[in-house]
Write an enzyme that holds these catalytic residues in place. Sequence first.
Site, PDB file in Angstrom:
ATOM      1  N   ASP A 192      -3.722   3.633  -0.638  1.00 23.42           N
ATOM      2  CA  ASP A 192      -4.122   3.311   0.405  1.00 23.42           C
ATOM      3  C   ASP A 192      -5.909   3.616   0.686  1.00 23.42           C
ATOM      4  OD1 ASP A 192      -4.860   6.749   1.314  1.00 23.42           O
ATOM      5  OD2 ASP A 192      -3.492   6.501   0.523  1.00 23.42           O
ATOM      6  N   VAL A 207       0.928  -1.401  -0.213  1.00 23.15           N
ATOM      7  CA  VAL A 207      -0.304  -0.451  -0.053  1.00 23.15           C
ATOM      8  C   VAL A 207       1.298   1.226  -0.097  1.00 23.15           C
ATOM      9  CG1 VAL A 207      -1.840   1.228   1.203  1.00 23.15           C
ATOM     10  CG2 VAL A 207      -1.983  -1.108   1.272  1.00 23.15           C
ATOM     11  N   CYS A 208       0.732   2.152  -1.022  1.00 25.51           N
ATOM     12  CA  CYS A 208       1.274   3.218  -0.285  1.00 25.51           C
ATOM     13  C   CYS A 208       0.462   4.465  -1.362  1.00 25.51           C
ATOM     14  CB  CYS A 208       2.186   3.375  -1.892  1.00 25.51           C
ATOM     15  SG  CYS A 208       1.134   3.548  -3.520  1.00 25.51           S
ATOM     16  N   SER A 209       0.846   6.299  -1.107  1.00 26.90           N
ATOM     17  CA  SER A 209      -0.538   7.105  -1.091  1.00 26.90           C
ATOM     18  C   SER A 209      -1.303   6.665  -2.010  1.00 26.90           C
ATOM     19  CB  SER A 209       0.436   8.238  -1.797  1.00 26.90           C
ATOM     20  OG  SER A 209       1.719   8.553  -1.721  1.00 26.90           O
ATOM     21  N   GLY A 253      -0.635   3.569  -5.050  1.00 29.08           N
ATOM     22  CA  GLY A 253      -0.292   2.847  -5.352  1.00 29.08           C
ATOM     23  C   GLY A 253       1.055   2.345  -7.287  1.00 29.08           C
TER      24      GLY A 253
END
Length: 95
Positions: free
Chosen positions: A39, A7-9, A11
């Site tokens: 996220d 998960v990142c800000s 993707g």
Amino acid sequence: MVKILLVCSAGMSTSFMVNKMKDSAKARGIEAEIWAVADAEAAANIEKADIMMLGPQVRFLENKMKGIAGDKPVTVIDMVAYGSINGEKVLDQAL
């Protein structure tokens, strides 16, 4: 088979890590499904994951993501491994 959700800000930045982790898993004979999402999409993806790994840039969301993940483990990816796109080290962290 291990199923790893990153998960990142947005993707996007974790997509490079996903590819490196897949390469490492394949070279080691580990069956793995690894994918990345923003996220905002974490809740919709946690059901099919065994572990959720957060990019260092969203580590501030760790408590929120633990609430979403329920009893599934949530961890923040090692910053040095993430920055150097070290898929082998991050795969080890997930396993």
